[in-house]
Design an enzyme around this catalytic site. Structure first.
Site, PDB file in Angstrom:
ATOM      1  N   CYS A  39      -7.210 -73.213 -17.568  1.00 32.91           N
ATOM      2  CA  CYS A  39      -8.132 -72.185 -17.055  1.00 32.91           C
ATOM      3  C   CYS A  39      -8.902 -71.534 -18.201  1.00 32.91           C
ATOM      4  O   CYS A  39      -8.313 -71.128 -19.206  1.00 32.91           O
ATOM      5  CB  CYS A  39      -7.351 -71.135 -16.277  1.00 32.91           C
ATOM      6  N   CYS A  88      -6.586 -64.229 -19.422  1.00 35.40           N
ATOM      7  CA  CYS A  88      -5.625 -63.234 -18.918  1.00 35.40           C
ATOM      8  C   CYS A  88      -4.357 -63.267 -19.787  1.00 35.40           C
ATOM      9  O   CYS A  88      -3.697 -64.318 -19.878  1.00 35.40           O
ATOM     10  CB  CYS A  88      -5.291 -63.529 -17.464  1.00 35.40           C
ATOM     11  N   CYS A 119       0.905 -70.588   0.445  1.00 36.50           N
ATOM     12  CA  CYS A 119      -0.134 -70.090  -0.462  1.00 36.50           C
ATOM     13  C   CYS A 119      -0.431 -71.131  -1.525  1.00 36.50           C
ATOM     14  O   CYS A 119       0.480 -71.604  -2.206  1.00 36.50           O
ATOM     15  CB  CYS A 119       0.346 -68.831  -1.163  1.00 36.50           C
ATOM     16  N   CYS A 139      -5.235 -60.297   0.308  1.00 34.67           N
ATOM     17  CA  CYS A 139      -3.958 -60.155  -0.381  1.00 34.67           C
ATOM     18  C   CYS A 139      -4.306 -59.713  -1.791  1.00 34.67           C
ATOM     19  O   CYS A 139      -4.926 -60.485  -2.537  1.00 34.67           O
ATOM     20  CB  CYS A 139      -3.223 -61.492  -0.378  1.00 34.67           C
ATOM     21  N   ARG A 165       4.666 -57.230  -1.038  1.00 36.26           N
ATOM     22  CA  ARG A 165       5.427 -58.417  -1.447  1.00 36.26           C
ATOM     23  C   ARG A 165       6.043 -58.243  -2.833  1.00 36.26           C
ATOM     24  O   ARG A 165       5.340 -57.991  -3.817  1.00 36.26           O
ATOM     25  CB  ARG A 165       4.523 -59.659  -1.435  1.00 36.26           C
TER      26      ARG A 165
HETATM   27 FE1  SF4 Z   1      -6.874 -68.333 -15.016  1.00 31.03          FE
HETATM   28 FE2  SF4 Z   1      -6.347 -65.725 -15.337  1.00 31.03          FE
HETATM   29 FE3  SF4 Z   1      -5.940 -66.952 -12.934  1.00 31.03          FE
HETATM   30 FE4  SF4 Z   1      -4.372 -67.472 -15.075  1.00 31.03          FE
HETATM   31  S1  SF4 Z   1      -4.556 -65.527 -13.960  1.00 31.03           S
HETATM   32  S2  SF4 Z   1      -5.204 -68.952 -13.656  1.00 31.03           S
HETATM   33  S3  SF4 Z   1      -5.850 -67.395 -16.781  1.00 31.03           S
HETATM   34  S4  SF4 Z   1      -7.893 -66.613 -13.977  1.00 31.03           S
END
Ligand code: SF4
Ligand code: SAM
Ligand code: DTB
Length: 324
Positions: free
Chosen positions: A63, A67, A107, A198, A270
């Site tokens: 990704c 984060c 999910c 959610c 949750r």
């Molecule tokens: Fe990507 Fe952030 Fe989702 Fe993880 S939480 S998959 S780094 S967008």
């Protein structure tokens, strides 16, 4: 002793919660807080029932977002191998197994910043298949345009998961590749398309009690409360910037659950990531504080979850049951 401005158990949900009110609630003497949370919980829900959802990572890793908590970001070396979007047949086999194991909601999560339109078409087929099995469907795919939200709704999607994750002022310290407003915009598209929302967050990322109150106050003052509010305890993953975050006091975690229950009475709250590291007594306190949903199964998206026999034993010992 108790502030009379805080709603009584069966009062209609409010959408004007301030951070100061939520902080005051969260800081109540523990017996008072749990008593209030129990009152609200019993006014709106059966306190013996737990909704069970199952997660499947349909597209893992790689990704582009950063984060700080996430094992799936390309920015961190967590040893996770990135994969492609799973085939429809594999996804439906997992959904069938989840149903047989007692799940009522399936999910599907994808490690995307935002899906492409061709991804939406493939996920739409998965949603239709999950619904044909008699399961509620939920997906979490990152940021959506208005048109993509409508396409998912047309495919029959029940819920979209998109978390605010933390308080607005703390967001930039956790994620630099998108803004809080980006999150709110996607939530608006989902809500406007008529899909249930959610939306929750993660605690234990180094925030203080005021930060946790800020997250709950933001969720509780959205124009409509999310139908589901996942409260995740940070899973500290080696290689991520938050790998060494100080663990949150379990009592403080329970306080967050109680505040979510009191401020968003109708929502399914949750108890999400982090259960594997939680002892049974803490989980029981979370249920007393108003949590009424869990993710079941050996795995969350990429990290471990509570082994199913341990969940079955806990619910049996508590005299509680999973709703199907
Ligand atoms: Fe990507 Fe952030 Fe989702 Fe993880 S939480 S998959 S780094 S967008
Ligand atoms: N990429 C999409 C997104 O970010 O919205 C969907 C998948 S993402 C993994 C879904 C949620 O998982 C995040 O919003 C975050 O709340 C949660 N999450 C991710 N890593 C976590 C961790 N290590 N501990 C707790 N929750 C985590
Ligand atoms: C949510 O709030 N928690 C779930 C679900 N929504 C998608 C995800 C938890 C992920 C924990 C880390 C992992 O397993 O990768």
């Amino acid at each position: 002793m108790l502030d009379s401005s805080i709603a009584t158990a069966d009062a209609p949900p409010r959408h004007d919660w301030t951070r100061a009110e939520v902080a005051a609630l969260m800081g109540l003497p523990f017996p008072e807080l749990i008593w209030r949370a129990q009152g609200v919980h019993r006014a709106w829900h059966d306190p013996t029932k737990i909704q069970v959802a199952t997660l499947l990572s349909i597209k893992t890793g790689g990704c582009p977002e950063d984060c700080a908590y996430c094992p799936q970001s390309v920015a961190y070396d967590t040893g996770l191998e990135a994969g492609r979007l799973m085939e429809l047949g594999e996804v439906l086999a997992a959904a069938r197994a989840a149903k047989d194991a007692g799940a009522s909601r399936f999910c599907m999560g994808a490690a995307w910043r935002a899906p492409k339109d061709r991804d939406i078409a493939r996920v739409a087929a998965m949603i239709a298949g999950v619904r044909d099995l008699g399961l509620q469907s939920c997906v979490t795919l990152g940021m959506l345009t208005d048109g993509q939200a409508h396409a998912l709704r047309d495919a029959g999607l029940d819920y979209y998961n998109h978390n605010l994750d933390t308080a607005p002022e703390l967001y930039g310290g956790i994620i630099s590749t998108r803004t809080y407003q980006d999150r709110l915009d996607t939530l608006g598209h989902v809500r406007d398309a008529g899909i249930a929302v959610c939306c929750g967050g993660i605690v234990g990322m180094g925030e203080d009690a005021d930060g946790r109150a800020g997250l709950i106050a933001t969720l509780a003052s959205l124009p409509a409360h999310p139908e589901s509010v996942p409260i995740n305890a940070l899973v500290r993953v080696e290689g991520t910037p938050l790998a060494d975050a100080a663990p949150l006091d379990p009592i403080d975690f329970v306080r967050v659950i109680a505040a979510a229950r009191i401020t968003m009475p109708r929502a399914f709250v949750r108890l999400s990531a982090g259960r594997e590291a939680m002892d049974d007594a803490t989980q029981a306190l979370c249920f007393l504080a108003g949590a009424n949903s869990i993710f079941a199964g050996e795995k969350l998206l990429t990290t471990g979850n509570v082994a199913p026999p341990r969940d079955a034993s806990l619910l049996a010992r508590l005299g509680m049951a999973a709703t199907r």
